[in-house]
Design an enzyme around this catalytic site. Structure first.
Site, short mmCIF file in Angstrom:
data_model
loop_
_atom_site.label_atom_id
_atom_site.label_comp_id
_atom_site.label_asym_id
_atom_site.label_seq_id
_atom_site.Cartn_x
_atom_site.Cartn_y
_atom_site.Cartn_z
CB THR A 55 -0.92 -0.01 1.24
OG1 THR A 55 -1.81 -1.09 1.11
CG2 THR A 55 -1.72 1.26 1.36
CE1 TYR A 68 -6.03 0.31 -0.37
CE2 TYR A 68 -3.89 -0.10 -1.36
CZ TYR A 68 -4.78 -0.28 -0.33
OH TYR A 68 -4.44 -1.05 0.74
CB THR A 134 0.63 -3.51 6.45
OG1 THR A 134 -0.66 -3.50 5.83
CG2 THR A 134 1.27 -2.14 6.38
N1 GLU Z 1 -2.81 -6.18 0.75
C1 GLU Z 1 -1.84 -5.16 0.47
C2 GLU Z 1 -0.44 -5.55 0.91
O1 GLU Z 1 -0.22 -6.16 1.91
C3 GLU Z 1 -2.21 -3.88 1.07
C4 GLU Z 1 -2.05 -3.84 2.55
C5 GLU Z 1 -0.98 -2.87 2.97
O2 GLU Z 1 0.06 -2.77 2.36
O3 GLU Z 1 -1.23 -2.20 3.94
O4 GLU Z 1 0.49 -5.20 0.21
#
Ligand code: GLU
Length: 370
Positions: A55, A68, A134
């Protein structure tokens, strides 16, 4: 399939966590210690940013009010979004991948481990920052915690809001992460995760909220420290010695380890399915203190007595899965994950299998080594 399968020791705190599993087929990466040359006076620390997506590199898409796409912005875009980042450290950026971390995999992990070990062996960086989604950041952090052969900081950072959102948290998080990676006091703490002004160790950190910027906590140990605009403030002392680390295979995939999620009305189908698909290890995301139904306990015990490494963890999210308490591990041939959640217990089981550590007693010892 694998390259070196030796567990080399930077010696853990107990001093007894070094086990040579098999002869090395490639040279072990030697530990770097505080004896490694520090940056010359008056020069900045050198921080390499390895971007993997997530993200923090996400951009809004046009067809949804809340949607997104993760992993769109480049490493350089991320640096450019933080004015003055180059005043904290001399930066170098590399794009390792650009994926949502739900797609994180052994191949990217091995690439990261290789690149980080190379950077530190060549003394080409004083610290590394990895930008990451995350969702699985705690697994990647835990993996790197066990395979990077240096006491220099490895800091993983992400964000909960994409780069195009109002109040995007990525730029501030990236600034904090670079501060930590540039801090000499961040050495000898293993891999760290930094988000929302807070520093966590790879072993302790976990994601607890689907969308909030305050999602990461260390439920059993509390944070390792905090970051503000002026300073990095650790609240705990660093380990006195370099940490043990494992050799990794030359190529993916690592051995298959499946997580079996326990619930009311549970039958043993998931266990049989895992074994049928070639799992060499099974981690139970058990109810409560790592428990499950009688039928599943029997199937797990049977698997353990036929050479599958079976580890009991808990789906609860905090606390310790206690050995020989509610479940008799000695009798069943199982291992308790202690404070490791199922996702991290899976990673450690993979690394132990790579290093030919499969005896339940030895596996248990490794789960206890911090
Ligand atoms: N699902 C995505 C990932 O882990 C978005 C979650 C995020 O990065 O906060 O890359």
């Amino acid at each position: 399939m694998f390259g070196a399968t030796i567990l080399v020791a930077g010696c853990g705190n107990s001093g007894d966590s070094a086990h040579i599993a098999t002869p090395a087929t490639t040279p072990a990466v030697s530990d770097q210690t505080d004896d490694a040359p520090a940056p010359a006076p008056g020069t900045q620390p050198r921080v390499t940013i390895l971007a993997t997506g997530g993200t923090i590199a996400g951009k809004a898409n046009d067809n949804s009010a809340v949607g997104y796409t993760a992993g769109e912005a480049s490493a350089q875009d991320l640096i450019d979004a933080v004015p003055g980042l180059d005043k904290i450290a001399t930066l170098h950026a590399e794009q390792i991948a650009n994926i949502g971390s739900q797609d994180m995999n052994d191949e990217v992990w091995l690439k990261l481990a290789d690149r980080i070990n190379q950077l530190f062996t060549d003394n080409a960086a004083d610290g590394v920052v990895i930008t990451h989604g995350t969702d699985t950041i705690e697994e990647t952090a835990f993996f790197l915690d066990h395979v990077v052969a240096s006491d220099k900081p490895v800091v993983l950072v992400g964000s909960m809001r994409p780069s195009t959102a109002l109040s995007a948290d990525g730029p501030a998080n990236l600034r904090s992460a670079v501060q930590v990676a540039a801090a000499r006091d961040a050495r000898n703490r293993g891999a760290l995760v930094v988000l929302n002004d807070t520093i966590h160790t790879a072993r302790d950190v976990t994601k607890t909220n689907t969308t909030s910027v305050q999602t990461f906590v260390s439920p059993n140990a509390g944070p390792e420290g905090f970051v503000d605009a002026a300073a990095v403030r650790f609240t705990k002392p660093a380990a006195r010695q370099a940490r043990a680390h494992f050799q990794v295979p030359g190529s993916a995939p690592m051995p298959r380890v499946d997580i079996v999620y326990s619930h009311a009305g549970m039958n043993a189908d998931q266990v049989h399915d895992a074994i049928g698909h070639g799992a060499k290890g099974i981690v139970l995301a058990g109810v409560g203190d790592g428990n499950t139904s009688e039928e599943v306990v029997d199937a797990l015990s049977d698997a353990a007595h036929h050479g599958v490494v079976v580890v009991r963890s808990s789906r609860v999210g905090s606390g310790t899965t206690v050995r020989n308490a509610e479940v008799n591990d000695d009798q069943l041939g199982t291992v308790s994950a202690l404070d490791l959640n199922p996702a991290k217990a899976r990673v450690l089981t993979q690394l132990l299998l790579v290093n030919n550590i499969t005896d339940a007693g030895q596996v248990q010892q490794q789960f206890a080594a911090r």
